[in-house]
Design a protein around this motif. Structure first.
Motif, PDB file in Angstrom:
ATOM      1  N   ASP A 136       0.847  -1.199   0.000  1.00 11.30           N
ATOM      2  CA  ASP A 136       0.000   0.000   0.000  1.00 11.30           C
ATOM      3  C   ASP A 136       0.880   1.246   0.000  1.00 11.30           C
ATOM      4  O   ASP A 136       2.069   1.190   0.333  1.00 11.30           O
ATOM      5  N   HIS A 137       0.294   2.375  -0.391  1.00 12.89           N
ATOM      6  CA  HIS A 137       1.032   3.645  -0.284  1.00 12.89           C
ATOM      7  C   HIS A 137       0.044   4.773   0.031  1.00 12.89           C
ATOM      8  O   HIS A 137      -0.993   4.516   0.649  1.00 12.89           O
ATOM      9  N   LEU A 138       0.346   5.976  -0.376  1.00  7.03           N
ATOM     10  CA  LEU A 138      -0.366   7.138   0.162  1.00  7.03           C
ATOM     11  C   LEU A 138      -1.500   7.664  -0.711  1.00  7.03           C
ATOM     12  O   LEU A 138      -2.044   8.741  -0.427  1.00  7.03           O
ATOM     13  N   ASP A 158       9.649   3.444  -4.892  1.00  6.96           N
ATOM     14  CA  ASP A 158      10.585   2.925  -3.883  1.00  6.96           C
ATOM     15  C   ASP A 158       9.809   2.466  -2.646  1.00  6.96           C
ATOM     16  O   ASP A 158      10.123   1.443  -2.041  1.00  6.96           O
ATOM     17  N   ASP A 159       8.782   3.240  -2.280  1.00  7.09           N
ATOM     18  CA  ASP A 159       7.978   2.998  -1.076  1.00  7.09           C
ATOM     19  C   ASP A 159       6.582   2.531  -1.444  1.00  7.09           C
ATOM     20  O   ASP A 159       5.676   3.351  -1.545  1.00  7.09           O
ATOM     21  N   ASN A 160       6.237   1.271  -1.674  1.00  7.82           N
ATOM     22  CA  ASN A 160       7.198   0.215  -1.500  1.00  7.82           C
ATOM     23  C   ASN A 160       7.001  -0.838  -2.589  1.00  7.82           C
ATOM     24  O   ASN A 160       6.985  -2.029  -2.326  1.00  7.82           O
ATOM     25  N   GLY A 189      -1.953  -1.529   4.410  1.00  8.55           N
ATOM     26  CA  GLY A 189      -2.182  -0.650   5.558  1.00  8.55           C
ATOM     27  C   GLY A 189      -0.938  -0.274   6.357  1.00  8.55           C
ATOM     28  O   GLY A 189      -1.055   0.221   7.485  1.00  8.55           O
ATOM     29  N   GLU A 190       0.251  -0.461   5.766  1.00  5.84           N
ATOM     30  CA  GLU A 190       1.469  -0.096   6.511  1.00  5.84           C
ATOM     31  C   GLU A 190       1.525   1.398   6.748  1.00  5.84           C
ATOM     32  O   GLU A 190       1.826   1.865   7.843  1.00  5.84           O
ATOM     33  N   GLU A 191       1.197   2.146   5.685  1.00  8.85           N
ATOM     34  CA  GLU A 191       1.328   3.606   5.770  1.00  8.85           C
ATOM     35  C   GLU A 191       0.351   4.197   6.785  1.00  8.85           C
ATOM     36  O   GLU A 191       0.579   5.272   7.321  1.00  8.85           O
ATOM     37  N   ASN A 192      -0.749   3.479   7.050  1.00  2.95           N
ATOM     38  CA  ASN A 192      -1.730   3.975   8.016  1.00  2.95           C
ATOM     39  C   ASN A 192      -1.298   3.704   9.453  1.00  2.95           C
ATOM     40  O   ASN A 192      -1.930   4.165  10.399  1.00  2.95           O
ATOM     41  N   TYR A 286      10.963  10.964  -0.911  1.00  6.30           N
ATOM     42  CA  TYR A 286      10.256  10.179   0.090  1.00  6.30           C
ATOM     43  C   TYR A 286       8.879  10.784   0.389  1.00  6.30           C
ATOM     44  O   TYR A 286       8.767  11.973   0.680  1.00  6.30           O
ATOM     45  N   HIS A 287       7.852   9.945   0.277  1.00 10.74           N
ATOM     46  CA  HIS A 287       6.462  10.365   0.524  1.00 10.74           C
ATOM     47  C   HIS A 287       6.040  11.580  -0.308  1.00 10.74           C
ATOM     48  O   HIS A 287       5.296  12.439   0.155  1.00 10.74           O
ATOM     49  N   LYS A 288       6.569  11.609  -1.552  1.00 14.29           N
ATOM     50  CA  LYS A 288       6.158  12.657  -2.488  1.00 14.29           C
ATOM     51  C   LYS A 288       5.772  12.009  -3.817  1.00 14.29           C
ATOM     52  O   LYS A 288       6.200  10.890  -4.103  1.00 14.29           O
TER      53      LYS A 288
END
Ligand SMILES: [Zn+2]
Length: 420
Positions: A136-138, A158-160, A189-192, A286-288
């Motif tokens: 999962d991601h954002l 990269d993530d992930n 659900g890792e990002e959560n 990262y996270h963008k």
């Protein structure tokens, strides 16, 4: 724990490579037609496509990604290890807020469901190794994003997607590693807030007492100058030697002892399982939305897959790895943060001070003129030896405070006036 000397490992690996070659001309098109790196790039390209809309928990994109992964598991000859003979394990979360997670029954109003994807390689061995990565991601960045330009698809190459491609690559390689069974796990659900791994540990589909170790791959696609971090090396006394013996490519590895970290290995560590997390480091994307596939170092991923294969080759298959608890920051002594500097720490930096890998626009560090690469040496009168002292110093500050910060840039000390 018994370590096979390196020369033996090499000849064993070469031999296995030869055997693999002999048998790889069969029906599997993956082995026959595509090199490791091409296949990993193909997997990342699919997962990090705009069509999957950032794969956020419970979204259509997450469902599509899960189906793709299950198809790849099927092609690789894995056995479904989800619920009721399927590839999937569904978790339903009420009120999806990372701070008040509460698992619900499907159909409850306001609830959201996502799925872990689970495949198994059964070699009839006494012990199982879990190879896991979150998929999962954002999504469009409504939470967890460091992007300030409004809603945009966060592809998370990269993530992930990188970690998922890595477990698929390893699933293929481990067909010939008959001394262990393997649970290949794509986690949601890792990002959560580690939802999928947390849920799995409470609702396992295999006997966790037979699991000897969990390998977590979260952000492994940006190997740069051969620098990598392995976290969780204090979760078993054998990890440091094993890592050393398996590091035939001479990667420059920073080890972090704690089993508690910002990714899924934490959930498994908390069940008293030896677990390590591979990580090629934070970066500007990262996270963008800019975390995209053209920035992936697939050759680097192949080097990491080699190292993991070496480690597994060296592991004792007759006895479980001994577990050890790690020294973790005592939660009662961890200060609660009222303020933020708005910087991204460089977790691979091992010198004195805290090097920053990026700054968030509009936050105190950026406002004061700090940039990526600055090494924080002093904050509010405290010498910042490492990230922990930094956190402590930050914990003493309040909204509206002004503080002096000293950082090294190109070897020169610069003083910044920080307004929180
Ligand atoms: Zn992330």
């Amino acid at each position: 724990m018994e370590l096979i000397p390196t020369a033996n490992l090499l000849s064993k690996t070469l031999f296995l490579g030869f055997v693999t070659l002999l048998f790889s001309c069969g029906p599997s098109k993956w082995l026959a037609t595509q090199s490791d790196t091409e296949q990993m790039l193909e997997d990342i390209t699919f997962l990090a496509d705009d069509k999957l809309e950032g794969r956020t928990f419970g979204s259509r994109g997450e469902t599509k990604a899960g189906i793709y992964i299950s198809k790849r598991f099927n092609q690789l000859g894995l056995k479904p290890m989800g619920e009721r003979g399927t590839w999937f394990q569904t978790l339903t979360v009420n009120n999806p807020n990372p701070h008040t997670v509460e698992f619900a029954k499907p159909g409850d109003s306001g609830s959201k469901s996502g799925r872990n994807v689970l495949g198994y390689i059964d070699h009839g061995a006494p012990y199982t190794i879990i190879l896991g990565a979150h998929y999962d991601h954002l999504g469009y960045g409504s939470f967890g994003s460091l992007y300030v330009g409004g809603p945009a698809i966060h592809n998370g190459a990269d993530d992930n997607a990188s970690g998922v491609a890595m477990i698929l690559e390893l699933a293929q390689r481990m067909q010939s590693e008959t001394e262990f069974n393997f649970l290949i796990m794509a986690i949601t659900g890792e990002e959560n807030g580690l939802w999928g791994s947390n849920y799995y540990c409470d609702h396992p589909t295999i006997d966790l007492s037979k699991v000897t170790a969990m390998f977590n791959f979260d952000m492994v696609g940006r190997l740069n100058e051969n620098k990598m971090a392995i976290n969780g090396t204090g979760t078993s006394p054998v990890w440091p030697d094993l890592i050393k013996a398996a590091n035939l490519a001479n990667l420059n590895i920073t080890q972090g002892e704690s089993g508690i970290g910002p990714s899924d290995h934490t959930s498994f560590y908390l069940t008293d399982m030896p677990t390590i997390h591979f990580f090629t480091g934070a970066h500007e994307d990262y996270h963008k939305p800019s975390d995209d596939v053209h920035l992936i170092n697939a050759e680097g991923m192949d080097i990491i897959a080699d190292m993991v294969s070496n480690m597994i080759e060296l592991m004792d298959s007759n006895e479980k790895l001994p577990f050890s608890k790690t020294k973790d920051p005592d939660p009662s002594s961890t200060p609660t943060m009222e303020v933020t500097l708005g910087v991204l720490p460089d977790y691979l930096y091992d010198g004195v001070g805290m090097r920053i890998d990026g700054v968030r626009e509009g936050k105190p560090a950026a406002n004061a003129g700090m940039i990526k690469g600055d090494v924080i040496m002093k904050l509010a009168g405290k010498d910042i030896k490492d990230i922990y002292v930094y956190m402590e110093a930050l914990g003493t500050l309040h909204k509206g405070d002004k503080a002096k910060l000293v950082a090294l840039r190109d070897g020169k000390e610069i003083e910044f006036d920080i307004q929180f």
